[in-house]
Design a protein around this motif. Structure first.
Motif, PDB file in Angstrom:
ATOM      1  N   PRO A  32       0.982  -1.075   0.156  1.00  0.00           N
ATOM      2  CA  PRO A  32       0.124   0.126  -0.019  1.00  0.00           C
ATOM      3  C   PRO A  32       0.874   1.210   0.006  1.00  0.00           C
ATOM      4  O   PRO A  32       1.919   1.112   0.446  1.00  0.00           O
ATOM      5  CB  PRO A  32      -0.574  -0.142   1.230  1.00  0.00           C
ATOM      6  N   SER A  33       0.272   2.231  -0.497  1.00  0.00           N
ATOM      7  CA  SER A  33       1.148   3.561  -0.564  1.00  0.00           C
ATOM      8  C   SER A  33       1.307   4.176   0.709  1.00  0.00           C
ATOM      9  O   SER A  33       0.426   4.069   1.705  1.00  0.00           O
ATOM     10  CB  SER A  33       0.341   4.619  -1.388  1.00  0.00           C
ATOM     11  N   ASP A  34       2.360   4.833   0.727  1.00  0.00           N
ATOM     12  CA  ASP A  34       2.489   5.641   2.226  1.00  0.00           C
ATOM     13  C   ASP A  34       1.963   7.135   2.020  1.00  0.00           C
ATOM     14  O   ASP A  34       2.140   7.870   1.002  1.00  0.00           O
ATOM     15  CB  ASP A  34       4.031   6.098   2.433  1.00  0.00           C
ATOM     16  N   VAL A  35       0.879   7.111   2.895  1.00  0.00           N
ATOM     17  CA  VAL A  35       0.362   8.664   3.096  1.00  0.00           C
ATOM     18  C   VAL A  35       0.508   9.178   4.365  1.00  0.00           C
ATOM     19  O   VAL A  35       0.355   8.602   5.318  1.00  0.00           O
ATOM     20  CB  VAL A  35      -1.495   8.280   2.635  1.00  0.00           C
ATOM     21  N   PRO A  36       0.792  10.463   4.281  1.00  0.00           N
ATOM     22  CA  PRO A  36       0.996  11.105   5.492  1.00  0.00           C
ATOM     23  C   PRO A  36      -0.024  11.559   6.460  1.00  0.00           C
ATOM     24  O   PRO A  36      -1.137  11.348   5.822  1.00  0.00           O
ATOM     25  CB  PRO A  36       1.943  12.529   5.288  1.00  0.00           C
ATOM     26  N   VAL A  37       0.640  12.680   8.291  1.00  0.00           N
ATOM     27  CA  VAL A  37      -0.829  13.609   8.592  1.00  0.00           C
ATOM     28  C   VAL A  37      -0.919  14.847   7.717  1.00  0.00           C
ATOM     29  O   VAL A  37      -0.959  15.382   8.224  1.00  0.00           O
ATOM     30  CB  VAL A  37      -1.129  13.733   9.706  1.00  0.00           C
ATOM     31  N   GLN A  87       1.769  18.347  11.250  1.00  0.00           N
ATOM     32  CA  GLN A  87       3.039  18.657  10.479  1.00  0.00           C
ATOM     33  C   GLN A  87       2.810  18.613   8.972  1.00  0.00           C
ATOM     34  O   GLN A  87       3.184  19.491   8.013  1.00  0.00           O
ATOM     35  CB  GLN A  87       4.213  17.678  10.602  1.00  0.00           C
ATOM     36  N   SER A  88       2.069  17.737   8.406  1.00  0.00           N
ATOM     37  CA  SER A  88       1.747  17.553   7.257  1.00  0.00           C
ATOM     38  C   SER A  88       0.096  16.813   7.010  1.00  0.00           C
ATOM     39  O   SER A  88       0.112  15.638   7.276  1.00  0.00           O
ATOM     40  CB  SER A  88       2.804  16.585   6.482  1.00  0.00           C
ATOM     41  N   SER A  89      -0.582  17.623   6.728  1.00  0.00           N
ATOM     42  CA  SER A  89      -2.140  17.191   6.632  1.00  0.00           C
ATOM     43  C   SER A  89      -2.459  17.114   5.329  1.00  0.00           C
ATOM     44  O   SER A  89      -3.851  17.224   4.841  1.00  0.00           O
ATOM     45  CB  SER A  89      -3.022  17.913   7.440  1.00  0.00           C
ATOM     46  N   VAL A  90      -1.646  17.185   4.204  1.00  0.00           N
ATOM     47  CA  VAL A  90      -1.914  17.042   3.088  1.00  0.00           C
ATOM     48  C   VAL A  90      -1.711  15.593   2.304  1.00  0.00           C
ATOM     49  O   VAL A  90      -0.465  15.180   2.546  1.00  0.00           O
ATOM     50  CB  VAL A  90      -1.124  18.050   2.212  1.00  0.00           C
ATOM     51  N   THR A  91      -2.409  14.871   1.869  1.00  0.00           N
ATOM     52  CA  THR A  91      -2.091  13.627   1.317  1.00  0.00           C
ATOM     53  C   THR A  91      -1.320  13.525   0.270  1.00  0.00           C
ATOM     54  O   THR A  91      -1.125  14.323  -0.809  1.00  0.00           O
ATOM     55  CB  THR A  91      -3.418  13.023   0.665  1.00  0.00           C
ATOM     56  N   PRO A  92      -0.044  12.660   0.405  1.00  0.00           N
ATOM     57  CA  PRO A  92       0.937  12.626  -0.503  1.00  0.00           C
ATOM     58  C   PRO A  92       0.731  12.176  -1.809  1.00  0.00           C
ATOM     59  O   PRO A  92      -0.192  11.403  -1.945  1.00  0.00           O
ATOM     60  CB  PRO A  92       1.921  11.821   0.374  1.00  0.00           C
ATOM     61  N   GLN A 102      -8.341  13.629  11.995  1.00  0.00           N
ATOM     62  CA  GLN A 102      -8.914  12.341  11.446  1.00  0.00           C
ATOM     63  C   GLN A 102      -9.039  12.374  10.020  1.00  0.00           C
ATOM     64  O   GLN A 102      -8.819  11.186   9.716  1.00  0.00           O
ATOM     65  CB  GLN A 102     -10.389  12.440  12.240  1.00  0.00           C
ATOM     66  N   TRP A 103      -9.310  13.143   9.381  1.00  0.00           N
ATOM     67  CA  TRP A 103      -9.542  13.319   8.101  1.00  0.00           C
ATOM     68  C   TRP A 103      -8.157  12.992   7.382  1.00  0.00           C
ATOM     69  O   TRP A 103      -7.837  11.961   6.442  1.00  0.00           O
ATOM     70  CB  TRP A 103     -10.038  14.425   7.265  1.00  0.00           C
ATOM     71  N   ASN A 104      -7.142  13.550   7.794  1.00  0.00           N
ATOM     72  CA  ASN A 104      -5.777  13.198   7.280  1.00  0.00           C
ATOM     73  C   ASN A 104      -4.972  12.172   7.944  1.00  0.00           C
ATOM     74  O   ASN A 104      -3.826  12.540   8.356  1.00  0.00           O
ATOM     75  CB  ASN A 104      -5.169  14.672   7.377  1.00  0.00           C
ATOM     76  N   GLU A 105      -5.776  11.203   8.738  1.00  0.00           N
ATOM     77  CA  GLU A 105      -5.006  10.191   9.505  1.00  0.00           C
ATOM     78  C   GLU A 105      -3.969   9.601   9.062  1.00  0.00           C
ATOM     79  O   GLU A 105      -2.865   9.610   9.914  1.00  0.00           O
ATOM     80  CB  GLU A 105      -5.948   9.192   9.823  1.00  0.00           C
TER      81      GLU A 105
END
Length: 555
Positions: free
Chosen positions: A70-75, A88-93, A375-378
């Protein structure tokens, strides 16, 4: 902090983005309930520390390896950096095929470790002895273990439901005030203990049974990856549906009980945190039948109190898939903070005869937005130091389960007992400050992520950067040309807006923004030291180009 792994020419970086050379990464969706054939954290390999979990002690059900990575997705969340690290990072990579890593700005929490340090031979001894201490070493952590519960309970005692928050007697004689409050306060209630333990079980069941997406975290020192279930937002929605069901049957009674018993609830949560931390420390010394337990680099000093605070085991798991640290990061404490705010708002509603002050409305909305955003950017929490580096000990356990819900809700606690009247101008100013903080934080992180994923995008292709000898790029224009931690500034402005909703009659609600400022400064100093050692002359040039640390033109 995050991790960078290099294996046979393949580079994985993860500061909000996974960069590979000519490879793609996909995520795997599954809906396995608790007790089923849940996702495994790793593949079993001879000598692999990742192949052993807490379940090895009690036996675990069958496990399987994910068929595709699976892909690595940050917060956020620890006592030492819970809120900052979460945001620190709430944007999906996204995935980039461009060579080289991009490191605009200075987010060490999301920045990846050096390639040569991240991956070690599986048969090597991966659990090195901790020789560098934080928190002033064993003596400092001993004070911390005693101090943080005392601070939390003292803040609860300072808010007398009848005499004020605090009352005028506190300023006349603090010792006499605490003596009187301690003698009259109710610290322990069996109902509160049942409520806390029931809350933990309820959140664990939601985490296990609700469907979610399974993704893999950053590489472990063994080169393997753990699999994590992403469903925090769904768990929060389910929690509020359950709360509405309780309201439909019982009315406001249960919510008012919570608002009136924050002190015994905080004591019960502290008891739970101590029990869990002791079990984690004891079980981290077990001898598994296969391989060895993967310990945190910062929690294997041999000093019991230091390791108890920092956490020895890096990824304690039950049944091979229930990651205790990951579960506690965003669920019981963070959702509990939001629910506690709602309960305190219910208390004000009743006290004022069916109305809420503008300050309480803003607190519930502003802080609720933060919880929803996290929560949305878990997935982004998988790149934070809490998950990648820190062990799971008393620091994170107490921070997640006690410090966050009970200290971050001080504004709502104060307003539930001391409703402040704010002018329309004050309300407008506070709202603008909150929006300004969000704008800075979001714009800075979005610019960084866009530059990292697509440097040729017209929105960021004009940005200037320093190409370091290590192959990284450090932005020196745009948001990240204003300050090396400009996102910290936006984050702190939001915290200040929360505190301003309580007016200026008491310093107690301002504990959070003061604590948060100290936290961010400490993190900035730590990151400066690490980056100076990492980049050398390139870092000196970067600091010459970007002079300000957090607040542009001030510091």
């Amino acid at each position: 902090m995050s991790t960078r792994a290099t294996r046979r020419g393949k580079k994985t970086t993860l500061d909000g983005v996974l960069e590979t050379e000519g490879s793609t990464v996909t995520s795997t969706r599954e809906t396995t309930p608790v007790g089923g054939d849940g996702p495994i954290a790793n593949r079993t390999r001879r000598g692999s520390a990742a192949s052993t979990t807490l379940s090895d002690l009690i036996g675990s059900p069958s496990r399987r390896a994910a068929s595709e990575p699976p892909s690595d997705v940050p917060v956020r969340h620890s006592l030492a950096g819970s809120r900052a690290s979460t945001r620190q990072s709430s944007v999906t990579p996204s995935i980039s095929s461009r060579g080289g890593s991009v490191e605009p700005g200075l987010d060490e929490d999301e920045e990846l470790e050096e390639e040569e340090e991240a991956t070690e031979l599986v048969d090597a001894d991966i659990n090195s002895i901790t020789t560098t201490f934080e928190f002033m070493g064993p003596h400092g952590t001993a004070l911390a273990v005693l101090g943080v519960p005392v601070v939390t309970l003292a803040l609860q005692l300072l808010c007398d439901p009848v005499k004020g928050c605090p009352s005028s007697n506190f300023y006349e004689s603090p010792l006499a005030y605490f003596t009187d409050r301690i003698s009259h306060a109710t610290f322990f209630k069996l109902e509160a203990v049942a409520a806390i333990f029931g809350w933990m079980i309820f959140q664990a069941l939601l985490y296990g049974y609700l469907p979610g997406t399974y993704i893999q975290g950053v590489p472990l020192p063994t080169g393997e990856r753990l699999t994590y279930k992403i469903n925090a937002f769904g768990c929060m929605i389910a929690t509020y549906i359950a709360a509405y069901a309780v309201f439909s049957v019982k009315g406001l009674g249960p919510f008012l009980w919570v608002a009136d018993n924050t002190l015994p609830l905080a004591v019960a949560a502290t008891i739970y945190a101590i029990i869990q931390s002791v079990l984690l420390y004891v079980l981290s010394h077990r001898i598994p039948p296969h391989g060895q337990i993967l310990l945190a680099k910062g929690g294997n000093s041999g000093y019991p109190i230091y390791d108890f605070w920092m956490g020895r085991e890096l990824n304690p798991r039950l049944w091979g898939w229930f990651d205790l640290k990951y579960f506690c990061e965003l669920r019981p404490g963070l959702v509990g903070w939001s629910v506690l705010n709602v309960c305190l708002a219910c208390r004000q509603w009743v006290n004022l005869g069916g109305t809420l002050t503008p300050g309480m409305v803003m607190v519930v909305l502003f802080e609720g937005y933060y919880v929803i955003d996290a929560q949305w950017n878990e997935p982004a929490i998988l790149t934070t130091m809490d998950i990648t580096t820190d062990g799971f000990g008393f620091m994170l356990t107490f921070g997640d389960l006690v410090w966050v819900p009970f200290n971050y809700s001080l504004q709502a606690l104060y307003l539930s007992r001391n409703p402040e009247s704010l002018s329309s101008a004050a309300v407008a100013g506070i709202c603008l400050l909150q929006l300004f903080g969000i704008y800075i934080f979001r714009s800075a992180n979005s610019e960084k992520n866009l530059f990292r994923t697509n440097p040729d995008d017209p929105a960021v292709q004009h940005l200037e950067y320093i190409q370091t000898k290590r192959g990284s790029r450090l932005l020196v224009s745009g948001w990240w040309g204003l300050a090396r931690h400009i996102n910290y500034f936006g984050d702190w402005l939001m915290s200040l807006s929360w505190c301003l909703t309580t007016g200026c009659s008491s310093p107690i609600p301002y504990f959070y923004c003061i604590y948060f400022a100290i936290l961010l400064i400490h993190r900035e100093i730590r990151d400066e030291h690490k980056c100076r050692n990492k980049y050398g002359e390139d870092w000196e040039e970067y600091c010459r180009r970007v002079k300000w640390r957090i607040v542009p033109y001030i510091w």
